[in-house]
Design a protein around this motif. Structure first.
Motif, PDB file in Angstrom:
ATOM      1  N   GLY A  91       8.230 -11.025  -1.181  1.00  0.00           N
ATOM      2  CA  GLY A  91       7.976 -12.137  -0.257  1.00  0.00           C
ATOM      3  C   GLY A  91       9.145 -12.417   0.659  1.00  0.00           C
ATOM      4  O   GLY A  91       9.282 -13.510   1.204  1.00  0.00           O
ATOM      5  N   LYS A  92      10.028 -11.386   0.850  1.00  0.00           N
ATOM      6  CA  LYS A  92      11.220 -11.597   1.680  1.00  0.00           C
ATOM      7  C   LYS A  92      11.095 -10.941   3.042  1.00  0.00           C
ATOM      8  O   LYS A  92      12.068 -10.862   3.788  1.00  0.00           O
ATOM      9  N   TYR A  93       9.920 -10.412   3.365  1.00  0.00           N
ATOM     10  CA  TYR A  93       9.746  -9.700   4.632  1.00  0.00           C
ATOM     11  C   TYR A  93       9.211 -10.667   5.689  1.00  0.00           C
ATOM     12  O   TYR A  93       8.580 -11.673   5.375  1.00  0.00           O
ATOM     13  N   GLN A  94       9.469 -10.312   6.953  1.00  0.00           N
ATOM     14  CA  GLN A  94       9.078 -11.185   8.069  1.00  0.00           C
ATOM     15  C   GLN A  94       7.562 -11.429   8.128  1.00  0.00           C
ATOM     16  O   GLN A  94       7.123 -12.479   8.553  1.00  0.00           O
ATOM     17  N   ASN A 104       8.477   2.643   2.337  1.00  0.00           N
ATOM     18  CA  ASN A 104       9.617   2.293   3.189  1.00  0.00           C
ATOM     19  C   ASN A 104      10.433   1.218   2.495  1.00  0.00           C
ATOM     20  O   ASN A 104       9.898   0.450   1.678  1.00  0.00           O
ATOM     21  N   PHE A 105      11.699   1.123   2.855  1.00  0.00           N
ATOM     22  CA  PHE A 105      12.560   0.078   2.316  1.00  0.00           C
ATOM     23  C   PHE A 105      11.893  -1.307   2.396  1.00  0.00           C
ATOM     24  O   PHE A 105      11.940  -2.079   1.431  1.00  0.00           O
ATOM     25  N   PRO A 106      11.239  -1.659   3.531  1.00  0.00           N
ATOM     26  CA  PRO A 106      10.616  -2.986   3.614  1.00  0.00           C
ATOM     27  C   PRO A 106       9.548  -3.251   2.549  1.00  0.00           C
ATOM     28  O   PRO A 106       9.248  -4.411   2.258  1.00  0.00           O
ATOM     29  N   ASP A 107       8.980  -2.187   1.918  1.00  0.00           N
ATOM     30  CA  ASP A 107       7.995  -2.442   0.861  1.00  0.00           C
ATOM     31  C   ASP A 107       8.606  -3.246  -0.289  1.00  0.00           C
ATOM     32  O   ASP A 107       7.936  -4.083  -0.898  1.00  0.00           O
ATOM     33  N   LEU A 108       9.887  -2.954  -0.570  1.00  0.00           N
ATOM     34  CA  LEU A 108      10.572  -3.713  -1.631  1.00  0.00           C
ATOM     35  C   LEU A 108      10.623  -5.200  -1.256  1.00  0.00           C
ATOM     36  O   LEU A 108      10.439  -6.076  -2.098  1.00  0.00           O
ATOM     37  N   LEU A 109      10.874  -5.453   0.038  1.00  0.00           N
ATOM     38  CA  LEU A 109      10.977  -6.841   0.516  1.00  0.00           C
ATOM     39  C   LEU A 109       9.600  -7.497   0.562  1.00  0.00           C
ATOM     40  O   LEU A 109       9.446  -8.685   0.232  1.00  0.00           O
ATOM     41  N   ILE A 110       8.581  -6.740   0.994  1.00  0.00           N
ATOM     42  CA  ILE A 110       7.209  -7.276   1.093  1.00  0.00           C
ATOM     43  C   ILE A 110       6.754  -7.803  -0.264  1.00  0.00           C
ATOM     44  O   ILE A 110       6.200  -8.903  -0.376  1.00  0.00           O
ATOM     45  N   LEU A 166      16.451  -4.243  17.725  1.00  0.00           N
ATOM     46  CA  LEU A 166      15.261  -3.385  17.850  1.00  0.00           C
ATOM     47  C   LEU A 166      14.285  -3.742  16.736  1.00  0.00           C
ATOM     48  O   LEU A 166      14.632  -3.628  15.556  1.00  0.00           O
ATOM     49  N   ALA A 167      13.109  -4.195  17.115  1.00  0.00           N
ATOM     50  CA  ALA A 167      12.046  -4.463  16.138  1.00  0.00           C
ATOM     51  C   ALA A 167      10.841  -3.629  16.569  1.00  0.00           C
ATOM     52  O   ALA A 167      10.043  -4.051  17.400  1.00  0.00           O
ATOM     53  N   TRP A 168      10.746  -2.419  16.000  1.00  0.00           N
ATOM     54  CA  TRP A 168       9.721  -1.459  16.441  1.00  0.00           C
ATOM     55  C   TRP A 168       8.308  -2.024  16.263  1.00  0.00           C
ATOM     56  O   TRP A 168       7.459  -1.894  17.146  1.00  0.00           O
ATOM     57  N   GLY A 169       8.068  -2.679  15.126  1.00  0.00           N
ATOM     58  CA  GLY A 169       6.724  -3.184  14.847  1.00  0.00           C
ATOM     59  C   GLY A 169       6.219  -4.148  15.910  1.00  0.00           C
ATOM     60  O   GLY A 169       5.012  -4.272  16.135  1.00  0.00           O
ATOM     61  N   GLN A 170       7.154  -4.808  16.595  1.00  0.00           N
ATOM     62  CA  GLN A 170       6.721  -5.787  17.601  1.00  0.00           C
ATOM     63  C   GLN A 170       6.122  -5.124  18.836  1.00  0.00           C
ATOM     64  O   GLN A 170       5.298  -5.710  19.517  1.00  0.00           O
ATOM     65  N   TYR A 171       6.568  -3.882  19.132  1.00  0.00           N
ATOM     66  CA  TYR A 171       5.944  -3.161  20.249  1.00  0.00           C
ATOM     67  C   TYR A 171       4.454  -2.966  19.941  1.00  0.00           C
ATOM     68  O   TYR A 171       3.608  -2.999  20.828  1.00  0.00           O
ATOM     69  N   VAL A 214      -3.416   8.221  11.704  1.00  0.00           N
ATOM     70  CA  VAL A 214      -2.298   7.597  11.009  1.00  0.00           C
ATOM     71  C   VAL A 214      -2.169   6.180  11.551  1.00  0.00           C
ATOM     72  O   VAL A 214      -2.447   5.941  12.726  1.00  0.00           O
ATOM     73  N   GLY A 215      -1.775   5.251  10.671  1.00  0.00           N
ATOM     74  CA  GLY A 215      -1.692   3.867  11.136  1.00  0.00           C
ATOM     75  C   GLY A 215      -0.519   3.132  10.531  1.00  0.00           C
ATOM     76  O   GLY A 215      -0.018   3.478   9.449  1.00  0.00           O
ATOM     77  N   PHE A 216      -0.052   2.115  11.276  1.00  0.00           N
ATOM     78  CA  PHE A 216       1.011   1.221  10.820  1.00  0.00           C
ATOM     79  C   PHE A 216       0.381  -0.141  10.569  1.00  0.00           C
ATOM     80  O   PHE A 216      -0.390  -0.637  11.400  1.00  0.00           O
ATOM     81  N   THR A 217       0.684  -0.737   9.424  1.00  0.00           N
ATOM     82  CA  THR A 217       0.089  -2.026   9.053  1.00  0.00           C
ATOM     83  C   THR A 217       1.234  -2.972   8.688  1.00  0.00           C
ATOM     84  O   THR A 217       1.799  -2.861   7.605  1.00  0.00           O
ATOM     85  N   HIS A 218       1.568  -3.846   9.614  1.00  0.00           N
ATOM     86  CA  HIS A 218       2.817  -4.603   9.504  1.00  0.00           C
ATOM     87  C   HIS A 218       2.921  -5.428   8.219  1.00  0.00           C
ATOM     88  O   HIS A 218       3.994  -5.601   7.655  1.00  0.00           O
ATOM     89  N   ALA A 219       1.793  -5.949   7.757  1.00  0.00           N
ATOM     90  CA  ALA A 219       1.856  -6.803   6.561  1.00  0.00           C
ATOM     91  C   ALA A 219       1.518  -6.041   5.287  1.00  0.00           C
ATOM     92  O   ALA A 219       1.356  -6.641   4.227  1.00  0.00           O
ATOM     93  N   GLY A 220       1.426  -4.719   5.349  1.00  0.00           N
ATOM     94  CA  GLY A 220       1.142  -3.929   4.158  1.00  0.00           C
ATOM     95  C   GLY A 220      -0.312  -3.502   4.078  1.00  0.00           C
ATOM     96  O   GLY A 220      -1.105  -3.729   5.003  1.00  0.00           O
TER      97      GLY A 220
END
Ligand SMILES: NC(=O)c1ccc[n+]([C@@H]2O[C@H](COP(=O)([O-])OP(=O)(O)OC[C@H]3O[C@@H](n4cnc5c(N)ncnc54)[C@H](OP(=O)(O)O)[C@@H]3O)[C@@H](O)[C@H]2O)c1
Length: 325
Positions: free
Chosen positions: A50-53, A41-47, A263-268, A86-92
């Motif tokens: 060190g620029k991801y939330q 995902n695009f956020p992987d580039l940020l992760i 909208l911050a989907w991961g927060q749900y 399948v799983g979502f892992t917010h911090a990678g």
């Protein structure tokens, strides 16, 4: 086990390397999954920069979603060994042989869903569904303008927008991407690099503007985007792929009687809310009925994960890049 790991923050080309890493142990409400497929995902580039939330302790592994078979379970895990999940892992963590999932952010995968589809589906359809349905309350007959429309969340927004009965205007930066948007259901396409966005949206909406704007891009183009909203419209802020976090004048919000919705989907998921799991069942059902179709631009082996990140970074990608065993 092995993983793509970064020991310090930086560009993936320089910091990411394939290495041996201690296998994770599942904690309470957790399970360890052997990766069959993951998607970038695009956020992987940020992760990695060190620029991801969310920041995992270094050395860390990128990858926020993945599918595979449960290999170990912790206390009160909702899964059992052998489950396909399948799983979502917010911090990678999913760009590895094994990754950890939590009860709140992982679901079983039905047999009709392939590993690739499972790995490519949760983040982009979750984000677009919550943005359009739960936040903007998009209605049949309304007009939806999608920015970054050929990207991961953009194509999901086009498909879901059509499923919800909207007229969809896709906005992208080249003709190849616009053709993909049309193929995936968009009624109209606007090349924001060569066309006047405001004029074209006005022309396509009898001068009214779009009822709902779905914006994962922000950036410089937002100065035009904010002029495209209809009276009573809803602007859903999804992300800032364009780099700049833009702003909007309060008088514009007042005069247009409009709403700006975050909208911050991961927060749900982080908050343990039940809605993402309910939505996941809908996605599987729509997939079975061919009402949605995750667009997979490229499937690569684990050894080519950096190439997958390069494709996203260079904006060549439409849809998703899946990394598969
Ligand atoms: N809020 C949430 O819960 C949530 C969840 C997932 C993702 N997101 C965010 O949504 C955004 C898009 O994610 P995605 O996975 O769809 O990404 P993606 O597949 O890489 O698509 C992003 C699109 O943005 C456009 N873009 C414009 N300026 C860009 C730039 N400077 N660099 C890269 N792309 C640029 C590109 O389209 P053109 O080339 O056509 O301009 C590209 O197709 C990201 O900011 C991500 O963090 C938010």
């Amino acid at each position: 086990m092995h993983a793509w790991q970064f020991d310090h923050y930086g560009h993936y080309g320089e910091t990411l390397h394939w290495t041996e890493r201690v296998a994770p142990v599942p904690g309470e409400h957790q399970a360890v999954v052997r990766t069959a497929a993951m998607s970038l995902n695009f956020p992987d580039l940020l992760i990695i920069q060190g620029k991801y939330q969310h920041k995992a302790p270094l050395p860390a592994v990128p990858g926020v979603e993945g599918a595979g078979i449960v290999e170990a379970v912790g206390r009160d895990s909702k899964f059992k060994i052998g489950d396909r999940v399948v799983g979502f892992t917010h911090a990678g963590g999913t760009l590895a042989d094994l990754f950890v999932v939590h009860n709140n952010s992982a679901w079983t995968v039905p047999p009709h869903v392939t590993d690739e589809q499972a790995a490519a589906l949760s983040v982009v359809y979750g984000t677009s569904y919550f943005g359009l349905e739960c936040r903007a309350h998009l209605q049949a007959g309304e007009t939806l303008l999608v920015l970054g429309a050929a990207g991961g969340v953009g194509l999901a927004a086009i498909q879901l927008g059509k499923l919800m009965g909207a007229t969809v205007i896709a906005c992208a930066g080249d003709q190849v991407k616009l053709d993909i948007c049309k193929r995936e259901g968009a009624d109209h396409g606007i090349n924001y690099k060569t066309e006047d966005l405001v004029e074209r949206v006005k022309a396509l909406t009898n001068g009214n503007g779009a009822d709902v704007i779905y914006d994962p891009v922000g950036g410089e183009i937002f100065d035009q985007v904010k002029r495209c909203i209809a009276w009573g419209g809803r602007l859903v802020v999804i992300g800032f792929a364009g780099g700049k976090i833009p702003s909007i004048e309060l008088n514009r919000i007042l005069l247009k009687n409009m709403s700006v919705l975050g909208l911050a989907w991961g927060q749900y998921l982080d908050r343990g809310m039940p809605e993402p799991g309910q939505a996941q069942l809908k996605f599987y059902d729509w997939l079975a009925k061919r009402q949605i179709n995750p667009v997979i631009y490229r499937t690569l082996p684990f050894s080519e994960a950096k190439e997958g990140l390069r494709l996203i970074e260079s904006r060549q990608v439409y849809g998703k890049v899946v990394i598969k065993r």
